[in-house]
Design an enzyme around this catalytic site. Sequence first.
Site, short mmCIF file in Angstrom:
data_model
loop_
_atom_site.label_atom_id
_atom_site.label_comp_id
_atom_site.label_asym_id
_atom_site.label_seq_id
_atom_site.Cartn_x
_atom_site.Cartn_y
_atom_site.Cartn_z
CG LEU A 38 -2.06 -1.00 1.24
CD1 LEU A 38 -2.75 -1.00 2.60
CD2 LEU A 38 -3.07 -0.68 0.14
N GLY A 175 21.36 10.72 -16.64
CA GLY A 175 20.11 11.45 -16.60
C GLY A 175 20.10 12.50 -15.50
CB SER A 176 20.65 15.92 -15.35
OG SER A 176 20.06 16.65 -16.41
CB ILE A 179 14.94 10.28 -10.39
CG1 ILE A 179 13.44 10.23 -10.10
CG2 ILE A 179 15.61 9.01 -9.87
CD1 ILE A 179 12.71 9.12 -10.83
CB ALA A 259 18.16 8.69 -13.22
CG ASP A 301 3.79 8.48 -12.19
OD1 ASP A 301 3.46 9.68 -12.10
OD2 ASP A 301 4.69 7.96 -11.50
CG HIS A 435 12.16 41.00 8.25
ND1 HIS A 435 13.13 40.74 7.31
CD2 HIS A 435 12.82 41.52 9.33
CE1 HIS A 435 14.32 41.10 7.78
NE2 HIS A 435 14.15 41.58 9.01
#
Length: 456
Positions: A38, A175-176, A179, A259, A301, A435
């Site tokens: 899960l 890969g950049s 991930i 990646a 996804d 601030h």
Amino acid sequence: MSDRFDLVIIGSGPGGYVAAIRAAQLGQKVAIVERERLGGICLNWGCIPTKALLRSAEIKHYLDHAASYGLSAEGVGFDLVAVTQRSRRVAAQLNAGVAHLMKKNRVTVVEGEAALAGPTSVKVGERRLEAANVIVATGARARELPHLKADGVRIWTYRHAMVPPAMPTRLLVIGSGAIGIEFASFYADLGAQVTVVEMMDRILPVEDEEISAFMAKAFGKRGLRLLTSASVEALVADAEGVTATIGGRAERFSHAIIAIGIVPNTEGLGLEALGVAMDRGHIATDSFGRTSVAGLWAIGDVTGPPWLAHKASHEGVVAAEAIAGHAHAHPMDRSNIPGCTYSRPQVASVGLTEAQAREAGYAVRVGRFQAIGNGKAIALGEPEGLVKTVFDAETGALLGAHMAGAEVTELIQGFAIARQCEATHETLAATIFPHPTLSEMMHEAVLDAEGRVLHL
């Protein structure tokens, strides 16, 4: 054996389980099917446990630089097994939390591999779940190529990199995107020599060009080696390490992380037999999550980019409300999804980049503010950062915001809210920011868009 529900959801990641909860809140009888754990990839192998790893690396970084805060912490070391075990405990705790939420909301949890026996019929082993509607929320997995395949020992995907069998000494990250950059940052903070290879002409290629340039400079200061407009033609592991062919030249590394994106989990579901429309391998949907087949929905996804947990969760709510006929069901607006990269420094953005805004035909007004002008950033010892705002010069609408620096992943929601509420340059400029806070950088970047910056 057949059971009847109002809604069956395949997959319990941040899209699936959130959709289940919202549907249950709206009076639906809900079942959710999960083949592993899960919470899906995000909770068990992605978003949450990676942040636990990055937190450990961040603390080590601060201890290594304790003297700059007037403190002493000599001989700081780390136990990689303990670091990864903490990450796994965090994932386990949240996995139990999702189980509790399913029980609390009376969602039936079915363990096993699901397949569609029809648009509104799901088969799990010998069990059949019938429903008025079905949501596919099966997520995605790491992409591999024929010449770039993980072995789990020397060549890793993100899952291997989260429970490493050994600490890399010379690490290659292919890969950049988010991930790759997060793992590059993590292992660099633990002492690895890191090389990042990116096919595009800049790292973090989906980000605004100025943010990419800022991050390249920041990583260069940390000693990371960045090879852009480059590719890995071959990757071969042996007992001692990995040989990578980059631009025709062989180089040796102790380990490599692949990646290069993700692949949607659509195989074996029975989508083809139902004639479900696809879009470049992903399930095609409308802005409510409807597929081309009545009664069948898809979220997360599996429906395509951006591949983000919060996008999946929101899609889950949208689909659940549409299914239940909720009076205020609203379509998904993908133009206002924040993106976050939890490296050091962090990166966050929402809306259009400056280049995208110009390509869309907007006359733009751009504001910038650097963290060196922010009192809180200096006090924190985090004076490196950049906030950039992009406004429509004609209407004052906030088209996009882009940030790099300390805790910007916590700040970006302010700009996301501003876009959702259709705030303008005028209303943002008139807003009082507290601030001292890092959020003042956001205000200054707004002011700078009209040449009114105060502290730079």
